[in-house]
Scaffold this motif. Structure first.
Motif, PDB file in Angstrom:
ATOM      1  N   ARG A 257      -5.062  -1.237  -7.506  1.00  0.00           N
ATOM      2  CA  ARG A 257      -3.545  -1.246  -7.798  1.00  0.00           C
ATOM      3  C   ARG A 257      -3.656  -0.053  -8.619  1.00  0.00           C
ATOM      4  O   ARG A 257      -4.400   0.425  -9.626  1.00  0.00           O
ATOM      5  N   THR A 258      -2.408   0.613  -8.467  1.00  0.00           N
ATOM      6  CA  THR A 258      -2.050   1.869  -9.193  1.00  0.00           C
ATOM      7  C   THR A 258      -1.228   1.734 -10.423  1.00  0.00           C
ATOM      8  O   THR A 258      -0.631   0.655 -10.718  1.00  0.00           O
TER       9      THR A 258
ATOM     10  N   HIS B 175       0.768  -1.192   0.067  1.00  0.00           N
ATOM     11  CA  HIS B 175      -0.149  -0.142  -0.137  1.00  0.00           C
ATOM     12  C   HIS B 175       0.955   1.035  -0.131  1.00  0.00           C
ATOM     13  O   HIS B 175       1.857   1.191   0.641  1.00  0.00           O
ATOM     14  N   GLU B 176       0.557   2.146  -0.884  1.00  0.00           N
ATOM     15  CA  GLU B 176       1.482   3.489  -1.093  1.00  0.00           C
ATOM     16  C   GLU B 176       1.589   4.012   0.341  1.00  0.00           C
ATOM     17  O   GLU B 176       2.477   4.812   0.545  1.00  0.00           O
ATOM     18  N   GLU B 177       0.504   4.113   1.151  1.00  0.00           N
ATOM     19  CA  GLU B 177       0.773   5.004   2.499  1.00  0.00           C
ATOM     20  C   GLU B 177       1.432   4.067   3.602  1.00  0.00           C
ATOM     21  O   GLU B 177       1.668   4.619   4.543  1.00  0.00           O
TER      22      GLU B 177
ATOM     23  N   PHE C  55      -9.465  -2.224  -2.046  1.00  0.00           N
ATOM     24  CA  PHE C  55      -8.181  -1.911  -2.677  1.00  0.00           C
ATOM     25  C   PHE C  55      -7.886  -1.787  -4.229  1.00  0.00           C
ATOM     26  O   PHE C  55      -8.932  -2.430  -4.854  1.00  0.00           O
TER      27      PHE C  55
ATOM     28  N   PRO D 128       2.389  -1.681  -6.576  1.00  0.00           N
ATOM     29  CA  PRO D 128       1.614  -0.940  -5.355  1.00  0.00           C
ATOM     30  C   PRO D 128       0.139  -0.574  -5.408  1.00  0.00           C
ATOM     31  O   PRO D 128      -0.435  -0.716  -6.754  1.00  0.00           O
ATOM     32  N   PHE D 129      -0.466  -0.354  -4.468  1.00  0.00           N
ATOM     33  CA  PHE D 129      -1.789  -0.405  -4.335  1.00  0.00           C
ATOM     34  C   PHE D 129      -2.253   0.833  -3.285  1.00  0.00           C
ATOM     35  O   PHE D 129      -1.637   1.170  -2.390  1.00  0.00           O
ATOM     36  N   VAL D 130      -3.674   1.344  -3.499  1.00  0.00           N
ATOM     37  CA  VAL D 130      -4.118   2.361  -2.667  1.00  0.00           C
ATOM     38  C   VAL D 130      -5.659   1.713  -2.196  1.00  0.00           C
ATOM     39  O   VAL D 130      -6.062   0.760  -2.628  1.00  0.00           O
ATOM     40  N   GLY D 131      -6.298   2.382  -1.092  1.00  0.00           N
ATOM     41  CA  GLY D 131      -7.694   2.198  -1.016  1.00  0.00           C
ATOM     42  C   GLY D 131      -7.781   1.527   0.716  1.00  0.00           C
ATOM     43  O   GLY D 131      -6.537   1.357   1.353  1.00  0.00           O
ATOM     44  N   LYS D 132      -8.758   1.125   0.775  1.00  0.00           N
ATOM     45  CA  LYS D 132      -8.987   0.491   2.240  1.00  0.00           C
ATOM     46  C   LYS D 132      -9.712  -1.048   2.097  1.00  0.00           C
ATOM     47  O   LYS D 132      -9.858  -1.311   0.844  1.00  0.00           O
TER      48      LYS D 132
END
Length: 397
Positions: free
Chosen positions: A212-213, A168-170, A210, A202-206
């Motif tokens: 993928r970016t 996750h990017e964060e 989720f 990499p991915f984002v979201g909750k």
């Protein structure tokens, strides 16, 4: 810029990723006896409707349900046998461009060896979860939340020779993820691992949402020798790589590249290249056949994707100039009716078309995919690859 005159000023090469056309003579050694990607998809679809590929001569290579043998095929047609010791994407593509890979890349159906995982954890300072073959989206559903809580990186593989690291990017910033992948690349250069590509995912979201970016990054091995693409580039010719072609060759011999997000985006980018004034090669890989349908054992989805591809071919024909050459082939099989989720060792189709041809005919069976590279090299008068037998003279007689 190279200003020489060639029979075919521009060659457009389409690789339909994984579209095999029947078991290879050595299929049993790979556990793939009875495989036939196109044939079995056609059976599940109660017939494939691909009128444009039919006109080119696909139904003349092999009997495929729903497809007729063209009375006067537009293209030269045959099938090709893989000479290299493998059935993965990199091996197939490298062979197409004139190499013969006698030591296969390793695949990891049971995950990566404990010693590699331990070393990667030690050098990155992060724990690893996963370590198994998995779908890139399903592994996020399974382990994404745990990753966010623990900070452990998700490592997984596929039927190809790849080590993929999802984060996750964060939780793991992009620069750190890329550095982790560089460390993994160094560790897996060892011959005992022989991993073709390391991929940052990499991915984002909750949890439950989720995504993928577009910040994926591949760290591939460079081809083990000079390819026809190197020869073209060094001769001042253009090599336009579309889709994952640039990653497969680690940029070697590429003069310009375009990323894609789907088969149809790949066709859009290919059609954009038809509008470019260049001399050389435009080379596209259409990955959805393999990634979305072959590995996921979805013959109906695969069949619909094939028909969708066929529907785009009239746009290709309309944009072709008299001195353009179109080559359509594949890099291996991935029979969606076969056991497991692995690629299958198969022949691949070969269709070669130019508007000025008086009509196609059957070419002799090709003993290696490298015949394509040899043909491209002969057309552009660059050094011939060490492997491969050109069929250029058959096209111009």
């Amino acid at each position: 810029m190279n200003t020489a005159s060639y029979k075919f000023k521009r060659i457009f090469l389409i690789v339909m990723d994984s579209v095999g056309i029947g078991e290879a003579p050595d299929a049993e050694q790979f556990g793939d006896k009875g495989s036939h990607t196109l044939g079995h998809i056609a059976e599940k679809m109660n017939g494939l409707k691909m009128p444009n590929m039919e006109k080119l001569g696909l139904g003349s290579i092999e009997e495929i349900q729903g497809m007729n043998k063209a009375e006067a095929p537009l293209a030269f047609y045959t099938k090709m046998k893989e000479a290299s010791s493998g059935k993965d994407t990199m091996t197939g593509h490298w062979e197409i461009m004139g190499l013969n890979i006698d030591t296969p890349f390793r695949v990891f159906p049971n995950g990566f060896p404990p010693e590699l995982i331990s070393e990667l954890e030690e050098k990155t300072g992060r724990k690893i979860i996963g370590n198994k073959p998995a779908s890139g989206t399903e592994i996020l559903v399974e382990l994404g939340e745990e990753h966010m809580k623990s900070g452990a990186m998700i490592v997984y593989t596929s039927a190809d020779s790849v080590l993929q690291i999802a984060a996750h990017e964060e939780i793991i910033p992009l620069e750190e993820l890329y550095q982790i992948c560089k460390i993994a690349r160094e560790l897996t250069l060892d011959e005992k691992y022989m991993v073709g590509r390391i991929i940052a995912r990499p991915f984002v979201g909750k949890p439950g949402e989720f995504q993928r970016t577009a910040n994926r990054h591949d760290y591939a091995l460079k081809p083990f020798g000079r390819t026809v693409m190197n020869e073209l580039k060094d001769a001042g010719l253009d090599v336009i790589a579309i889709g994952k072609i640039n990653d497969i060759y680690d940029g070697e011999g590429v003069t310009e590249h375009f990323r894609t997000v789907s088969n149809m985006d790949g066709m859009d980018k290919l059609l954009q290249s038809f509008k470019m004034d260049f001399t050389g090669l435009s080379f596209v890989n259409l990955v959805d056949f393999d990634a979305l349908y072959g590995h996921r054992r979805d013959p109906i989805g695969y069949g619909k994707a094939l028909e969708e591809f066929d529907h785009r071919l009239p746009e290709v024909f309309e944009n072709m100039r008299e001195d353009d050459l179109l080559i359509i082939t594949a890099d291996h099989g991935n029979d969606p009716t076969h056991e497991g989720t692995d690629h299958t060792r198969e022949y691949v189709p070969l269709l070669v078309y130019n508007k000025e041809m008086k009509g196609g005919e059957e070419l002799p069976l090709r003993e290696t995919f490298a015949d394509i590279g040899a043909t491209i090299a002969e057309n552009f008068s660059v050094s011939m690859p060490q492997f491969g037998k050109s069929f250029y003279q058959d096209l111009i007689k």
